[in-house]
Structure formats: structure tokens, C-alpha cells
Scaffold this active site. Structure first.
Site, PDB file in Angstrom:
ATOM      1  N   ASN A 113      -3.358   9.418  -7.141  1.00 60.89           N
ATOM      2  CA  ASN A 113      -2.128  10.206  -7.209  1.00 60.89           C
ATOM      3  C   ASN A 113      -0.891   9.353  -6.919  1.00 60.89           C
ATOM      4  O   ASN A 113       0.200   9.900  -6.702  1.00 60.89           O
ATOM      5  CB  ASN A 113      -2.189  11.340  -6.172  1.00 60.89           C
ATOM      6  CG  ASN A 113      -3.300  12.328  -6.476  1.00 60.89           C
ATOM      7  OD1 ASN A 113      -3.317  12.931  -7.555  1.00 60.89           O
ATOM      8  ND2 ASN A 113      -4.245  12.486  -5.562  1.00 60.89           N
ATOM      9  N   ASP A 119       0.879  -1.160   0.000  1.00 55.98           N
ATOM     10  CA  ASP A 119       0.000   0.000   0.000  1.00 55.98           C
ATOM     11  C   ASP A 119       0.928   1.224   0.000  1.00 55.98           C
ATOM     12  O   ASP A 119       2.117   1.107   0.325  1.00 55.98           O
ATOM     13  CB  ASP A 119      -0.869  -0.037   1.266  1.00 55.98           C
ATOM     14  CG  ASP A 119      -1.713   1.204   1.413  1.00 55.98           C
ATOM     15  OD1 ASP A 119      -2.332   1.627   0.416  1.00 55.98           O
ATOM     16  OD2 ASP A 119      -1.747   1.774   2.530  1.00 55.98           O
ATOM     17  N   LEU A 120       0.413   2.376  -0.359  1.00 59.98           N
ATOM     18  CA  LEU A 120       1.268   3.580  -0.422  1.00 59.98           C
ATOM     19  C   LEU A 120       1.105   4.473   0.812  1.00 59.98           C
ATOM     20  O   LEU A 120       2.011   4.598   1.636  1.00 59.98           O
ATOM     21  CB  LEU A 120       0.922   4.377  -1.689  1.00 59.98           C
ATOM     22  CG  LEU A 120       1.628   5.724  -1.837  1.00 59.98           C
ATOM     23  CD1 LEU A 120       3.116   5.542  -2.088  1.00 59.98           C
ATOM     24  CD2 LEU A 120       1.005   6.529  -2.989  1.00 59.98           C
ATOM     25  N   ASP A 121      -0.103   5.054   0.921  1.00 58.96           N
ATOM     26  CA  ASP A 121      -0.343   6.044   1.976  1.00 58.96           C
ATOM     27  C   ASP A 121      -0.328   5.362   3.342  1.00 58.96           C
ATOM     28  O   ASP A 121      -1.121   4.456   3.601  1.00 58.96           O
ATOM     29  CB  ASP A 121      -1.698   6.731   1.748  1.00 58.96           C
ATOM     30  CG  ASP A 121      -1.723   7.526   0.442  1.00 58.96           C
ATOM     31  OD1 ASP A 121      -0.766   8.268   0.190  1.00 58.96           O
ATOM     32  OD2 ASP A 121      -2.695   7.399  -0.327  1.00 58.96           O
ATOM     33  N   LYS A 139      -8.801   6.738   6.053  1.00 57.00           N
ATOM     34  CA  LYS A 139      -7.602   5.994   5.659  1.00 57.00           C
ATOM     35  C   LYS A 139      -7.964   4.778   4.820  1.00 57.00           C
ATOM     36  O   LYS A 139      -8.815   3.974   5.216  1.00 57.00           O
ATOM     37  CB  LYS A 139      -6.802   5.564   6.893  1.00 57.00           C
ATOM     38  CG  LYS A 139      -6.077   6.732   7.520  1.00 57.00           C
ATOM     39  CD  LYS A 139      -5.085   6.276   8.574  1.00 57.00           C
ATOM     40  CE  LYS A 139      -4.351   7.500   9.117  1.00 57.00           C
ATOM     41  NZ  LYS A 139      -3.589   7.177  10.316  1.00 57.00           N
ATOM     42  N   GLY A 140      -7.340   4.651   3.676  1.00 59.87           N
ATOM     43  CA  GLY A 140      -7.565   3.500   2.802  1.00 59.87           C
ATOM     44  C   GLY A 140      -8.844   3.589   1.992  1.00 59.87           C
ATOM     45  O   GLY A 140      -9.147   2.722   1.183  1.00 59.87           O
ATOM     46  N   SER A 182      -2.552   0.581  -4.400  1.00 58.23           N
ATOM     47  CA  SER A 182      -3.060   1.740  -3.648  1.00 58.23           C
ATOM     48  C   SER A 182      -4.416   2.200  -4.166  1.00 58.23           C
ATOM     49  O   SER A 182      -4.709   2.068  -5.350  1.00 58.23           O
ATOM     50  CB  SER A 182      -2.052   2.891  -3.787  1.00 58.23           C
ATOM     51  OG  SER A 182      -2.606   4.102  -3.349  1.00 58.23           O
ATOM     52  N   ALA A 183      -5.211   2.788  -3.262  1.00 55.46           N
ATOM     53  CA  ALA A 183      -6.501   3.362  -3.660  1.00 55.46           C
ATOM     54  C   ALA A 183      -6.333   4.746  -4.288  1.00 55.46           C
ATOM     55  O   ALA A 183      -7.265   5.285  -4.876  1.00 55.46           O
ATOM     56  CB  ALA A 183      -7.398   3.492  -2.430  1.00 55.46           C
ATOM     57  N   SER A 184      -5.137   5.303  -4.176  1.00 55.68           N
ATOM     58  CA  SER A 184      -4.946   6.700  -4.608  1.00 55.68           C
ATOM     59  C   SER A 184      -4.800   6.842  -6.111  1.00 55.68           C
ATOM     60  O   SER A 184      -4.087   6.066  -6.758  1.00 55.68           O
ATOM     61  CB  SER A 184      -3.698   7.265  -3.925  1.00 55.68           C
ATOM     62  OG  SER A 184      -3.407   8.539  -4.458  1.00 55.68           O
ATOM     63  N   LYS A 200     -11.050  -1.014  -1.977  1.00 57.10           N
ATOM     64  CA  LYS A 200     -10.813  -1.871  -0.822  1.00 57.10           C
ATOM     65  C   LYS A 200     -12.001  -1.700   0.135  1.00 57.10           C
ATOM     66  O   LYS A 200     -12.497  -0.574   0.242  1.00 57.10           O
ATOM     67  CB  LYS A 200      -9.522  -1.451  -0.099  1.00 57.10           C
ATOM     68  CG  LYS A 200      -8.266  -1.535  -0.961  1.00 57.10           C
ATOM     69  CD  LYS A 200      -7.074  -0.900  -0.216  1.00 57.10           C
ATOM     70  CE  LYS A 200      -5.867  -0.816  -1.117  1.00 57.10           C
ATOM     71  NZ  LYS A 200      -4.708  -0.139  -0.521  1.00 57.10           N
ATOM     72  N   THR A 259       1.027  10.402   4.042  1.00 52.21           N
ATOM     73  CA  THR A 259       0.288  11.462   3.345  1.00 52.21           C
ATOM     74  C   THR A 259      -1.015  11.808   4.060  1.00 52.21           C
ATOM     75  O   THR A 259      -1.702  12.734   3.646  1.00 52.21           O
ATOM     76  CB  THR A 259      -0.042  11.017   1.910  1.00 52.21           C
ATOM     77  OG1 THR A 259      -0.457   9.668   1.972  1.00 52.21           O
ATOM     78  CG2 THR A 259       1.142  11.168   0.986  1.00 52.21           C
ATOM     79  N   ARG A 313     -11.373   8.438  -2.749  1.00 54.29           N
ATOM     80  CA  ARG A 313     -11.670   9.874  -2.661  1.00 54.29           C
ATOM     81  C   ARG A 313     -13.190  10.111  -2.607  1.00 54.29           C
ATOM     82  O   ARG A 313     -13.690  10.890  -1.803  1.00 54.29           O
ATOM     83  CB  ARG A 313     -11.070  10.592  -3.862  1.00 54.29           C
ATOM     84  CG  ARG A 313     -10.979  12.091  -3.704  1.00 54.29           C
ATOM     85  CD  ARG A 313     -10.428  12.741  -4.956  1.00 54.29           C
ATOM     86  NE  ARG A 313      -9.167  12.162  -5.387  1.00 54.29           N
ATOM     87  CZ  ARG A 313      -8.609  12.392  -6.583  1.00 54.29           C
ATOM     88  NH1 ARG A 313      -9.205  13.179  -7.450  1.00 54.29           N
ATOM     89  NH2 ARG A 313      -7.460  11.825  -6.905  1.00 54.29           N
ATOM     90  N   GLU A 344       0.005  -3.256   4.610  1.00 54.61           N
ATOM     91  CA  GLU A 344      -1.153  -2.341   4.659  1.00 54.61           C
ATOM     92  C   GLU A 344      -1.282  -1.661   6.018  1.00 54.61           C
ATOM     93  O   GLU A 344      -0.978  -2.268   7.041  1.00 54.61           O
ATOM     94  CB  GLU A 344      -2.442  -3.154   4.454  1.00 54.61           C
ATOM     95  CG  GLU A 344      -3.133  -2.983   3.138  1.00 54.61           C
ATOM     96  CD  GLU A 344      -3.713  -1.601   2.875  1.00 54.61           C
ATOM     97  OE1 GLU A 344      -3.779  -0.789   3.811  1.00 54.61           O
ATOM     98  OE2 GLU A 344      -4.084  -1.333   1.738  1.00 54.61           O
ATOM     99  N   ASP A 345      -1.777  -0.420   6.022  1.00 52.06           N
ATOM    100  CA  ASP A 345      -1.978   0.276   7.300  1.00 52.06           C
ATOM    101  C   ASP A 345      -3.455   0.520   7.609  1.00 52.06           C
ATOM    102  O   ASP A 345      -3.758   1.100   8.650  1.00 52.06           O
ATOM    103  CB  ASP A 345      -1.257   1.639   7.304  1.00 52.06           C
ATOM    104  CG  ASP A 345      -1.967   2.648   6.425  1.00 52.06           C
ATOM    105  OD1 ASP A 345      -2.353   2.290   5.296  1.00 52.06           O
ATOM    106  OD2 ASP A 345      -2.156   3.795   6.872  1.00 52.06           O
TER     107      ASP A 345
HETATM  108  C1  BG6 Z   1      -5.683   6.071   0.051  1.00 50.18           C
HETATM  109  C2  BG6 Z   1      -5.698   6.951   1.271  1.00 50.18           C
HETATM  110  O1  BG6 Z   1      -4.408   5.516  -0.122  1.00 50.18           O
HETATM  111  O2  BG6 Z   1      -6.007   6.844  -1.113  1.00 50.18           O
HETATM  112  C3  BG6 Z   1      -7.056   7.614   1.408  1.00 50.18           C
HETATM  113  O3  BG6 Z   1      -5.444   6.165   2.428  1.00 50.18           O
HETATM  114  C4  BG6 Z   1      -7.375   8.389   0.128  1.00 50.18           C
HETATM  115  O4  BG6 Z   1      -7.060   8.480   2.515  1.00 50.18           O
HETATM  116  C5  BG6 Z   1      -7.300   7.444  -1.076  1.00 50.18           C
HETATM  117  O5  BG6 Z   1      -8.690   8.951   0.213  1.00 50.18           O
HETATM  118  C6  BG6 Z   1      -7.557   8.171  -2.389  1.00 50.18           C
HETATM  119  O6  BG6 Z   1      -6.519   9.080  -2.629  1.00 50.18           O
HETATM  120  P1  BG6 Z   1      -6.489  10.135  -3.812  1.00 50.18           P
HETATM  121  O7  BG6 Z   1      -5.043  10.542  -3.876  1.00 50.18           O
HETATM  122  O8  BG6 Z   1      -6.947   9.445  -5.060  1.00 50.18           O
HETATM  123  O9  BG6 Z   1      -7.417  11.250  -3.440  1.00 50.18           O
HETATM  124 MG    MG Z   2      -2.821   3.194   3.474  1.00 49.89          MG
END
Ligand code: BG6
Ligand code: MG
Length: 232
Positions: free
Chosen positions: A118, A9-11, A45-46, A114-116, A145, A17, A49, A169-170
Site C-alpha cells: 500500500n 522505509d515508509l511505515d 513491524k517491517g 518498503s515492504a508494504s 526484508k 501506520t 503481510r 529504517e525503524d
Molecule cells: C511494512 C510494515 O512496512 O509493511 C508491516 O512495517 C506490514 O507491519 C508490511 O505488514 C506490509 O504492509 P501491507 O500494507 O502490504 O499490508
Molecule cells: Mg518500517
């Protein structure tokens, strides 16, 4: 066990972040008149968006039109980008680079899960993007997730079966996703929260090459397991 692969996982695992997500959500919350605290931020967390916005609006009992939702989602991300584009390698969490070096030495491939949306940008900012064999992020999945999709796609990139994948994972939703995928889950952070993980560590400095070697030889010892606070 042979042919291991690792999914990070990233964040909260590679970089912290959450503080930047908090600042960006907080400024939107202030504008919408929602009292948003750091404790509330834990709930995000996790979480994707879009789902994070649902949670924020629930907290403030605010409802928005679909069009307005899109506007505020973009606004939140713009604020978040302001922070993450200033990140550098000094923000990589303790133990990460040593762990990647160890995996390289052992020839164990690793990808990001990762769910992000970014994720690639953040990895580029901290100069880690090139090290990963592949990236699965919020742009590549349709189900968030705890759905296992993100990690199953990761296993494909790794060319490993799910049972041979170890996930770091956190977040509770992330640990659930790993278990739903049939993988080995390592919870990074508070073990009283990440109870469903197979192993728990406070941070990645607690993982050494021996942890992976034990899986490769399939000769995990009690010492190894207790050192890593095996929870089941
Ligand atoms: C997850 C974070 O990795 O990514 C969440 O833990 C965040 O807090 C999610 O909402 C989505 O991130 P992003 O960068 O697409 O807004
Ligand atoms: Mg995380």
C-alpha cells in the site's frame, strides 16, 4: 564519498501506520479467537503481510487452509485501507519534510524501499508521492526484508552503488536488509533494539544536512558521529 543516494522505509519512518496495522490485525484476531496485543504487534513491524499472518496464527495456534488464508488476508487489508484512506499530510512524522527539503537542496536523490503493498497509496494520501524519484514496495519484490532485494532495487532506481546508499529504517529486519545490501543503515527509533544500525536517531529531526555533507566530503568528525550515536 560522492554520489550519495537515500532510501527511506515508509511505515515507522515517514508515517506511523503501525497503529492502523494493529487495529486491522486486532479485529481479525478477535474474529479468529486469538488474543493479540500491542506487544505482539511489535513483531509485525517491517514484516510482509503474509508473514504477519503466519505470526498471528502462530500466536493463536490456529491453522487455516490456503483458501481461507487468502480470504483473511484480503479482509485484513480491507480493514487497513479503511484507516489509511483517511490519512492526510498531518500524519507525516516529525522531521521528514525538512529532511527531504535538505536532500533536495544538496541534490541527493531519494527513493522509497518498503515492504508494504500500500506504499504508493499512503504516500499519495500524505501528498509525498511526487517527491520520490522512485518507489520499491511489496509489489516489486519477491523476497522480504531482511533479504536485501528491496534496497538493491532502490539503489538501481537511484543509479547509485549500494555502498553510497543511506537507508533510514525503524525495523530490525530492515536494518539487516540494509546491511545485507552493503549499505549505510540509520536506525530510527529505539537504539537498544536497532543495535545493528551504523547510526541511531530517535526521529528524523535529529538528521541535518551536515550528516550528508560529511559523507560527501568523507570527513566525518567524531562530534558528528557521537551526536548521532554511532554504534560501530
Ligand atoms: C511494512 C510494515 O512496512 O509493511 C508491516 O512495517 C506490514 O507491519 C508490511 O505488514 C506490509 O504492509 P501491507 O500494507 O502490504 O499490508
Ligand atoms: Mg518500517
Amino acid at each position: 564519498m560522492n554520489n550519495l543516494g537515500v532510501i527511506f522505509d515508509l511505515d515507522g519512518v515517514i508515517v506511523d501506520t503501525a497503529k492502523y496495522h494493529f487495529l486491522a490485525w486486532k479485529s481479525l484476531a478477535d474474529e479468529l479467537g486469538i488474543a493479540f496485543t500491542e506487544a505482539h504487534n511489535e513483531l509485525l513491524k517491517g514484516v510482509s503481510r503474509e508473514r504477519s499472518l503466519d505470526i498471528l496464527l502462530d500466536i493463536g495456534k490456529v491453522s487455516l487452509s490456503d483458501a481461507k488464508r487468502q480470504v483473511v488476508l484480503e479482509q485484513k487489508n480491507k480493514a487497513y485501507l479503511n484507516y489509511i484512506t483517511k490519512m492526510g499530510p498531518e500524519e507525516i512524522l516529525a522531521g521528514v519534510e525538512q529532511l527531504l527539503d535538505g536532500l533536495d537542496r544538496l541534490g541527493i536523490p531519494y527513493v522509497l524501499g518498503s515492504a508494504s503493498k500500500n506504499a504508493s497509496l499512503i504516500l499519495k494520501q500524505v501528498h509525498l508521492l511526487e517527491r520520490f524519484k522512485g518507489i520499491v514496495d511489496g509489489n516489486s519484490v519477491s523476497k522480504a526484508k531482511p533479504d536485501p532485494e528491496v534496497f538493491l532495487l532502490g539503489a538501481k532506481l537511484l543509479e547509485r552503488i549500494p555502498e553510497h546508499c543511506i537507508v533510514f529504517e525503524d525495523a530490525i529486519a530492515g536494518i539487516e536488509a540494509a546491511k545485507n545490501a552493503g549499505m549505510i543503515a540509520v536506525g530510527v527509533g529505539d537504539k537498544t533494539i536497532l543495535k545493528a544500525a551504523d547510526y541511531n536517531v530517535n526521529n528524523l529531526t535529529e538528521i541535518n544536512e551536515g550528516f550528508f555533507k560529511a559523507f560527501i566530503s568523507d570527513q566525518r568528525t567524531d562530534t558528528n558521529e557521537s551526536r548521532l550515536h554511532k554504534t560501530r
